[in-house]
Design a protein around this motif. Structure first.
Motif, PDB file in Angstrom:
ATOM      1  N   GLU A 191      63.154 -44.285  -2.086  1.00 17.83           N
ATOM      2  CA  GLU A 191      62.403 -43.274  -2.832  1.00 17.83           C
ATOM      3  C   GLU A 191      61.029 -43.831  -3.205  1.00 17.83           C
ATOM      4  N   PHE A 192      60.071 -42.942  -3.347  1.00 18.51           N
ATOM      5  CA  PHE A 192      58.741 -43.383  -3.751  1.00 18.51           C
ATOM      6  C   PHE A 192      58.082 -42.309  -4.612  1.00 18.51           C
ATOM      7  N   LYS A 193      57.112 -42.700  -5.377  1.00 14.56           N
ATOM      8  CA  LYS A 193      56.348 -41.750  -6.200  1.00 14.56           C
ATOM      9  C   LYS A 193      55.027 -42.391  -6.588  1.00 14.56           C
ATOM     10  N   TYR A 194      54.138 -41.562  -7.068  1.00 10.49           N
ATOM     11  CA  TYR A 194      52.827 -42.031  -7.524  1.00 10.49           C
ATOM     12  C   TYR A 194      52.781 -41.916  -9.043  1.00 10.49           C
ATOM     13  N   VAL A 195      52.430 -42.993  -9.704  1.00 11.99           N
ATOM     14  CA  VAL A 195      52.308 -43.010 -11.165  1.00 11.99           C
ATOM     15  C   VAL A 195      50.838 -43.197 -11.511  1.00 11.99           C
ATOM     16  N   LYS A 196      50.261 -42.216 -12.174  1.00 12.92           N
ATOM     17  CA  LYS A 196      48.845 -42.265 -12.500  1.00 12.92           C
ATOM     18  C   LYS A 196      48.546 -43.254 -13.620  1.00 12.92           C
ATOM     19  N   TYR A 197      47.435 -43.941 -13.484  1.00 14.22           N
ATOM     20  CA  TYR A 197      46.884 -44.782 -14.551  1.00 14.22           C
ATOM     21  C   TYR A 197      46.306 -43.837 -15.605  1.00 14.22           C
ATOM     22  N   THR A 198      46.800 -43.910 -16.833  1.00 11.26           N
ATOM     23  CA  THR A 198      46.340 -43.006 -17.895  1.00 11.26           C
ATOM     24  C   THR A 198      45.743 -43.754 -19.078  1.00 11.26           C
ATOM     25  N   SER A 199      45.576 -45.049 -18.961  1.00 12.95           N
ATOM     26  CA  SER A 199      45.028 -45.838 -20.059  1.00 12.95           C
ATOM     27  C   SER A 199      43.524 -45.652 -20.155  1.00 12.95           C
ATOM     28  N   ASP A 200      42.951 -46.091 -21.273  1.00 12.82           N
ATOM     29  CA  ASP A 200      41.505 -46.087 -21.471  1.00 12.82           C
ATOM     30  C   ASP A 200      40.962 -47.421 -20.956  1.00 12.82           C
ATOM     31  N   PRO A 201      40.258 -47.427 -19.812  1.00 10.27           N
ATOM     32  CA  PRO A 201      39.783 -48.694 -19.230  1.00 10.27           C
ATOM     33  C   PRO A 201      38.947 -49.535 -20.190  1.00 10.27           C
ATOM     34  N   ALA A 202      38.127 -48.874 -21.017  1.00 13.71           N
ATOM     35  CA  ALA A 202      37.283 -49.616 -21.960  1.00 13.71           C
ATOM     36  C   ALA A 202      38.141 -50.348 -22.987  1.00 13.71           C
ATOM     37  N   LYS A 203      39.179 -49.677 -23.483  1.00 17.73           N
ATOM     38  CA  LYS A 203      40.078 -50.315 -24.460  1.00 17.73           C
ATOM     39  C   LYS A 203      40.853 -51.454 -23.812  1.00 17.73           C
ATOM     40  N   VAL A 204      41.340 -51.212 -22.601  1.00 14.63           N
ATOM     41  CA  VAL A 204      42.082 -52.257 -21.896  1.00 14.63           C
ATOM     42  C   VAL A 204      41.188 -53.479 -21.682  1.00 14.63           C
ATOM     43  N   GLU A 205      39.940 -53.252 -21.304  1.00 10.10           N
ATOM     44  CA  GLU A 205      39.026 -54.368 -21.075  1.00 10.10           C
ATOM     45  C   GLU A 205      38.765 -55.139 -22.373  1.00 10.10           C
ATOM     46  N   ARG A 206      38.674 -54.428 -23.489  1.00  4.63           N
ATOM     47  CA  ARG A 206      38.489 -55.121 -24.777  1.00  4.63           C
ATOM     48  C   ARG A 206      39.700 -55.998 -25.085  1.00  4.63           C
ATOM     49  N   ASP A 207      40.885 -55.481 -24.798  1.00  2.00           N
ATOM     50  CA  ASP A 207      42.104 -56.278 -25.020  1.00  2.00           C
ATOM     51  C   ASP A 207      42.128 -57.504 -24.108  1.00  2.00           C
ATOM     52  N   LEU A 208      41.679 -57.323 -22.866  1.00  2.00           N
ATOM     53  CA  LEU A 208      41.629 -58.446 -21.937  1.00  2.00           C
ATOM     54  C   LEU A 208      40.625 -59.499 -22.413  1.00  2.00           C
ATOM     55  N   GLU A 209      39.518 -59.048 -22.978  1.00  2.38           N
ATOM     56  CA  GLU A 209      38.514 -59.988 -23.513  1.00  2.38           C
ATOM     57  C   GLU A 209      39.112 -60.823 -24.637  1.00  2.38           C
ATOM     58  N   LYS A 210      39.927 -60.184 -25.479  1.00  3.15           N
ATOM     59  CA  LYS A 210      40.598 -60.925 -26.560  1.00  3.15           C
ATOM     60  C   LYS A 210      41.549 -61.970 -25.987  1.00  3.15           C
ATOM     61  N   THR A 211      42.279 -61.573 -24.945  1.00  2.00           N
ATOM     62  CA  THR A 211      43.209 -62.510 -24.308  1.00  2.00           C
ATOM     63  C   THR A 211      42.467 -63.700 -23.724  1.00  2.00           C
ATOM     64  N   VAL A 212      41.374 -63.428 -23.007  1.00  2.00           N
ATOM     65  CA  VAL A 212      40.588 -64.503 -22.384  1.00  2.00           C
ATOM     66  C   VAL A 212      40.046 -65.444 -23.453  1.00  2.00           C
ATOM     67  N   THR A 213      39.515 -64.882 -24.526  1.00  2.00           N
ATOM     68  CA  THR A 213      38.970 -65.715 -25.607  1.00  2.00           C
ATOM     69  C   THR A 213      40.052 -66.573 -26.229  1.00  2.00           C
ATOM     70  N   THR A 214      41.230 -65.986 -26.424  1.00  2.00           N
ATOM     71  CA  THR A 214      42.356 -66.737 -27.006  1.00  2.00           C
ATOM     72  C   THR A 214      42.746 -67.908 -26.118  1.00  2.00           C
ATOM     73  N   ILE A 215      42.818 -67.686 -24.817  1.00  2.00           N
ATOM     74  CA  ILE A 215      43.214 -68.741 -23.887  1.00  2.00           C
ATOM     75  C   ILE A 215      42.112 -69.794 -23.753  1.00  2.00           C
ATOM     76  N   LYS A 216      40.852 -69.351 -23.732  1.00  2.00           N
ATOM     77  CA  LYS A 216      39.742 -70.302 -23.633  1.00  2.00           C
ATOM     78  C   LYS A 216      39.693 -71.213 -24.855  1.00  2.00           C
ATOM     79  N   ASN A 217      40.007 -70.650 -26.034  1.00  2.00           N
ATOM     80  CA  ASN A 217      40.022 -71.437 -27.272  1.00  2.00           C
ATOM     81  C   ASN A 217      41.333 -72.172 -27.469  1.00  2.00           C
ATOM     82  N   ASN A 218      42.254 -71.963 -26.533  1.00  2.00           N
ATOM     83  CA  ASN A 218      43.567 -72.613 -26.564  1.00  2.00           C
ATOM     84  C   ASN A 218      44.338 -72.307 -27.855  1.00  2.00           C
ATOM     85  N   GLU A 219      44.251 -71.063 -28.283  1.00  2.20           N
ATOM     86  CA  GLU A 219      44.960 -70.632 -29.484  1.00  2.20           C
ATOM     87  C   GLU A 219      46.338 -70.109 -29.098  1.00  2.20           C
TER      88      GLU A 219
END
Length: 299
Positions: A191-219
Motif C-alpha cells: 500500500e502507498f499514500k501521499y502525506v502532505k507537509y503541513t508544518s510552518d517552514p519558518a517555525k521549523v527552521e527556528r527550531d532547527l537553529e535552536k538545535t544547532v546552537t545547542t549542539i554547537k555549544n555542547n549543551e
C-alpha cells in the motif's frame, strides 16, 4: 480512499493496467531501477565513516539524542546486524517506487545533493525527488506506522522522533523550493499514500537553529518527561523516563480500544520493530513495569 496528490491516481491507474496485462514497464525504467539498487548496495556495504556531524537526516531529532551521538557514541547500543538489510529494503522500495512514478507519467527531478546553512552551520543531504516544484521524500514503513503514524502532516509534526519534518525542511531550503510531503509505502502490503507537509517552514527552521546552537555549544537538555513508575497499577515511588515513541504506542492501544488479546499482541509486535531500533540508537533501556506493559524485553 481520499487522495492527497493527483499523481496518486496516476500510479493506481498504472498498477491496475499492469495487473490486467494492459501495460508493462519500459526497459529504460527497468535499468533505472537496477542502477539505483546497485548504487544503494555499494553505499550500504561500504566502510563506515566515523565522526559526528549534523546532516539533513539527523538535524530534526531531539537535541539530547544528538548530544549523546556527538559526545558519547560508545554508550549507545549498536544496531543489530540485520539493520543493514532493513536499510536495503528501504532503498529497494524507493528505487522501485520511483520507477513506478516515472512509468505512470509523473515528471520529477532526480536526487541532488544540497547544502545550506542553519544557524551558521553547514548542513548537507540528498533529497529523493522534486515533483511539481516541491521536494518530496519516499519512506518505507511498517504496517503499524503506516496505519497509526503516517496519518497526516499534523500527526508527523506532533510525534517526529526521526526528524522527518526537519529533514524535508532542510531539503527545501537547500533546493530553494517548498516542502511537498512524503510518499509512504507499506513494505509488507505494498500500500502507498501521499502525506502532505503541513508544518510552518519558518517555525521549523527556528527550531532547527535552536538545535544547532545547542549542539554547537555542547549543551545537554533533557528531552523526555519523567513519569511515575507503577507495578501492578501501584506506584513504586520511583520515576522513569518515557519517550514519545513509547507514549505513542500506549495512546494508540488506548484510543483504538483494540479488542482481544490477539489484536493487542499484533499491534505491539508491529510497533516493536520500529521502536526498538530507535531506542537502541539512543542507548535507551526500558526498565521495570513500563517495559513489561508495552511488551518490551530488557536489552
Amino acid at each position: 480512499m481520499e487522495l492527497e496528490h493527483p499523481v496518486e491516481l496516476l500510479v493506481h491507474s498504472y498498477l491496475e493496467d499492469v495487473r490486467q496485462g494492459e501495460s508493462t514497464m519500459s526497459e529504460e525504467n527497468v535499468q533505472g531501477i537496477v542502477k539505483h539498487v546497485e548504487e544503494a548496495v555499494r553505499k550500504q556495504f561500504k566502510k563506515r565513516e566515523g565522526g559526528f556531524r549534523l546532516r539533513a537526516s539527523n538535524i530534526g531529532r531531539v537535541p539530547c539524542q544528538l548530544w549523546f551521538q556527538k559526545n558519547k557514541p560508545e554508550a549507545a547500543i549498536p544496531p543489530p546486524a540485520h539493520f543493514l538489510l532493513r536499510m536495503m529494503i528501504g532503498d529497494i522500495t524507493e528505487a522501485v517506487f520511483k520507477g513506478v512514478l516515472k512509468e505512470a507519467g509523473a515528471t520529477f527531478e532526480k536526487p541532488e545533493k544540497i547544502e545550506t546553512e542553519i544557524a551558521g552551520e553547514k548542513v548537507s543531504g540528498e533529497y529523493d525527488l522534486v515533483l511539481d516544484n516541491k521536494v518530496d521524500d519516499i519512506k518505507s514503513t511498517s504496517p503499524w506506522s503506516y496505519k497509526n503514524k503516517w496519518l497526516d502532516g499534523d500527526s508527523i509534526e506532533k510525534s517526529d522522533p526521526f526528524g522527518y519534518v526537519g529533514q524535508l525542511t532542510v531539503y527545501a531550503k537547500g533546493k530553494n523550493v517548498e516542502p511537498g510531503g512524503w510518499w509512504v509505502v507499506n513494505h509488507s502490503t505494498g500500500e502507498f499514500k501521499y502525506v502532505k507537509y503541513t508544518s510552518d517552514p519558518a517555525k521549523v527552521e527556528r527550531d532547527l537553529e535552536k538545535t544547532v546552537t545547542t549542539i554547537k555549544n555542547n549543551e545537554f537538555r533533557r528531552c523526555f518527561t519523567p513519569v511515575k513508575e507503577t507495578f501492578y497499577r501501584k506506584e513504586t515511588g520511583r520515576y522513569v523516563e518515557l519517550s514519545t515513541q513509547l507514549r505513542d504506542v500506549r495512546l494508540v492501544l488506548k484510543n483504538k480500544r483494540m479488542s482481544g488479546v490477539r489484536a493487542a499482541i499484533e499491534a505491539r509486535r508491529e510497533a516493536d520493530s520500529d521502536l526498538t531500533e530507535e531506542l537502541r540508537k539512543i542507548g535507551y533501556t526500558t526498565t521495570g513495569s513500563v517495559a513489561a506493559k508495552l511488551g518490551f524485553t530488557r536489552f
